[in-house]
Design an enzyme around this catalytic site. Structure first.
Site, short mmCIF file in Angstrom:
data_model
loop_
_atom_site.label_atom_id
_atom_site.label_comp_id
_atom_site.label_asym_id
_atom_site.label_seq_id
_atom_site.Cartn_x
_atom_site.Cartn_y
_atom_site.Cartn_z
N HIS A 67 0.83 -1.20 0.00
CA HIS A 67 0.00 0.00 0.00
C HIS A 67 0.86 1.25 0.00
CE1 HIS A 67 0.65 -1.28 4.19
NE2 HIS A 67 0.77 0.01 4.47
N CYS A 182 1.07 2.51 12.03
CA CYS A 182 2.08 2.13 11.04
C CYS A 182 2.42 3.33 10.18
CB CYS A 182 1.61 0.96 10.18
SG CYS A 182 0.18 1.33 9.12
#
Length: 638
Positions: A67, A182
């Site tokens: 991603h 994250c």
């Protein structure tokens, strides 16, 4: 918004051909590009690979979720692929990967898009759901499975929230809290949170998990939550707010451990098998032990001071600028009040606040008071031999001095009996911190004043060579557009402004206005070289540039740094040089076009000074626009 609004059948691959990670990324990115979801495939792949360098997105259990969030994405989308015999994606568990979801988030993705993208990761925690996806016979069946699972998941979440509220009210059983985060805040953040909650439920442990994702902080921990918790789990790859956990047993670990070792982490928290967090080195601890990308050390502490000082700078500076509308010698009562509030009070606090928050960054809350007092000593006459303060130079030294003095005090007192442990923050730290920092600053401040005065005199004596200073300051403002180089140039301008030299801040503000204005102008002139989204961003960049918000150019620089940054640096450097060439000065430290009325010059009349200042900015913006526009390729040729 549903996941299938972003994952369409034209971005699905039922049988992946690639065998290795790089080829898999290529194949998925090609699929998104063919479907028209990307502006620039190569830039998107760079962003994906940059994320992989921080840690593989092959999360295990046969799943990979590469991603990225980048301006190279035209519209938020998800690509899906599967390989029934498995592929090598360098997964965390070392096993083959069968299901692949490539998440493409645009730079300007709204909260609804981000939350939908993030929710995908939570669905993949279900083994039965993964197996159904692997066995589905068509794209239509895959879309149906995802819709059904998402609907079921929302019902489960509502039930879980109700259960959690009931548990919190009952106060029965062990209770722990956790924070997950994250680098992109899209996938791992939520997967770790779900895994921790699922495992805690199986263990009979009550848990509350705060997520720090792209769409903001969710389920934020309250002080009561933290106070009641037996332990704290911080599963994060980036810096998160940790001073609130001072005095608790805190486990700091990468977010991947939250996904793969939730039981171990929860057991540690319940058993309080972790050191008590004291706060003096929390940020650096995150940076080292959790692999976060936040700057640490000198720069991190300096930026903590600068960021907390800026409200005084901006607010005070604009009030001073408004007072100048009546003239410096004005007898107007409102003008005098504005000058008193902005200059006499807000500006007076700038250096103490800078020093205080530098010290707080180093030593936690106990460093704040010694740092502020040290900064106050720096800006006022310390002895009969010192005719004035040492300004920003003294403030910087006071901040770092106070921070490390308090750290030494904390170290020296760490073995005191537990019975008087509570006296440390309310008595010992402030008394000894103020005393030692204050005595040292009173002793060294006369020397600092002499150094500060020498620097001030040297800058004033540069004469025509000052054009070089203008070129450097202007160029630095465009190097990283709000980053450390930009802040260093701006802080230098503030320091000289405080010393009565108004040229550097004039060059800094003019140079900082150029990148967004230049790129906005480029989107208007070279329309065939920018996407529709970039053209819309350009409209916003006009307003941001005019307001001296250099960050308005970041979307362009992120998408095409090799062309945009050099063009911006050249344009901004020329603007800074012109400011010095015309002998222009700026009496306000921020505000862009709204404070242009405070521009003055000893060489030319004020109306001409204002005109030349605007001309310097316009010239730099035009140069940036022409260079960037000439270097960029037309959209159809990319």
């Amino acid at each position: 918004m549903k996941i299938t609004d972003l994952l369409k059948q034209d971005t699905m691959i039922l049988e992946l051909e690639a065998e290795k990670k790089p080829e898999i990324i290529d194949e998925l990115a090609d699929k998104l590009d063919e479907a028209g979801r990307l502006h620039d495939k190569e830039e998107f792949k760079k962003a994906i690979l940059a994320r992989e360098e921080q840690g593989t997105t092959g999360i295990g259990e046969g799943v990979a979720i590469p991603h990225a969030k980048t301006a190279a994405v035209k519209e938020p989308a998800i690509a899906f692929a599967r390989k029934k015999d498995g592929a090598d994606y360098e997964s965390l568990d070392g096993q083959p990967t069968y299901l692949f979801f490539m998440i493409a988030a645009s730079e300007g993705a709204d909260q609804a898009h981000l939350e939908t993208l993030s929710s995908l990761s939570t669905l993949l925690m279900d083994e039965n759901f993964r197996e159904k996806l692997l066995q589905a016979s068509s794209r239509e069946e895959i879309a149906k499975l995802i819709d059904e699972k998402e609907s079921d998941n929302k019902e489960d979440q509502e039930e879980e929230e109700a259960q959690q509220a009931s548990q919190e009210e009952s106060n029965e059983g062990d209770f722990v809290v956790a924070v997950t985060a994250c680098a992109t805040g899209i996938a791992h953040t939520y997967m770790a949170a779900d895994k921790l909650k699922e495992t805690a439920k199986e263990m009979g442990v009550n848990i509350k998990v705060e997520t720090n994702g792209s769409s903001g902080v969710k389920n934020k921990l309250t002080q009561d939550d933290i106070d009641r918790a037996k332990g704290v789990i911080v599963a994060s790859d980036i810096s998160v707010e940790t001073n609130r956990f001072r005095g608790k047993h805190v486990i700091q670990t990468p977010v991947a451990k939250g996904i793969h070792e939730p039981k171990k982490l929860i057991e540690q928290a319940v058993n309080q098998d972790a050191p008590v967090f004291e706060g003096e080195d929390d940020s650096e601890g995150e940076g080292s032990s959790m692999g976060g990308g936040e700057k640490t050390g000198f720069y991190k502490h300096l930026m903590n001071g600068v960021s907390n000082m800026l409200p005084f700078v901006v607010g005070g500076g604009i009030l001073i600028a408004l007072s100048f509308l009546w003239g410096i010698e004005s007898e107007n009562q409102l003008a005098q009040w504005l000058s008193t509030i902005g200059g006499g009070k807000a500006f007076f606090l700038m250096v103490p606040v800078l020093a205080g928050f530098i010290a707080q960054s180093i030593a936690g809350r106990p460093g704040l008071a010694p740092g502020m007092v040290g900064g106050l000593i720096a800006t006022t006459t310390a002895t009969e031999n010192a005719s004035g303060g040492s300004g920003f130079l003294g403030g910087l030294i006071a901040g770092f001095l106070a921070g490390y003095v308090v750290l030494l005090i904390q170290q020296a007192l760490k073995n005191l009996p537990d019975s008087i442990d509570g006296l440390k923050p309310v008595l010992f730290y402030p008394v000894f911190g103020l005393l030692i920092t204050g005595l040292i600053m009173i002793t060294i401040n006369p020397v600092l004043v002499s150094v500060y005065t020498f620097i001030q005199d040297w800058l004033e004596g540069l004469g025509s060579a000052g054009i070089i200073v203008g070129l450097i300051i202007g160029g630095m403002m465009a190097v990283d557009m709000g980053g450390p180089v930009n802040k260093a140039a701006y802080t230098f301008g503030l320091a000289t402004l405080d010393a009565g030299n108004y040229a550097p801040i004039a060059a800094a503000m003019a140079g900082g206005m150029v990148p967004p204005l230049g790129m906005a102008l480029a989107t208007s002139i070279f329309k065939n070289k920018f996407t529709n989204q970039e053209k819309e961003t350009g409209k916003t960049a006009y307003a941001m540039g005019a307001s001296f918000i250099t960050e308005g150019a970041i979307p362009f620089a992120a998408a095409d740094p090799g062309r945009v940054i050099p063009a911006s640096v050249i344009g901004s450097a020329i603007t800074g040089g012109l400011v010095y060439l015309f002998g222009l000065e700026l009496l306000a430290p921020h505000g862009g076009i709204f404070v242009i009325g405070t521009v003055q010059s000893e060489m030319i009349a004020k109306p001409l000074a204002i005109l030349f200042y605007a001309l310097a900015v316009i010239v730099g913006a035009i140069i940036t626009a022409i260079i960037a526009g000439s270097l960029k390729k037309p959209i159809e040729n990319r």
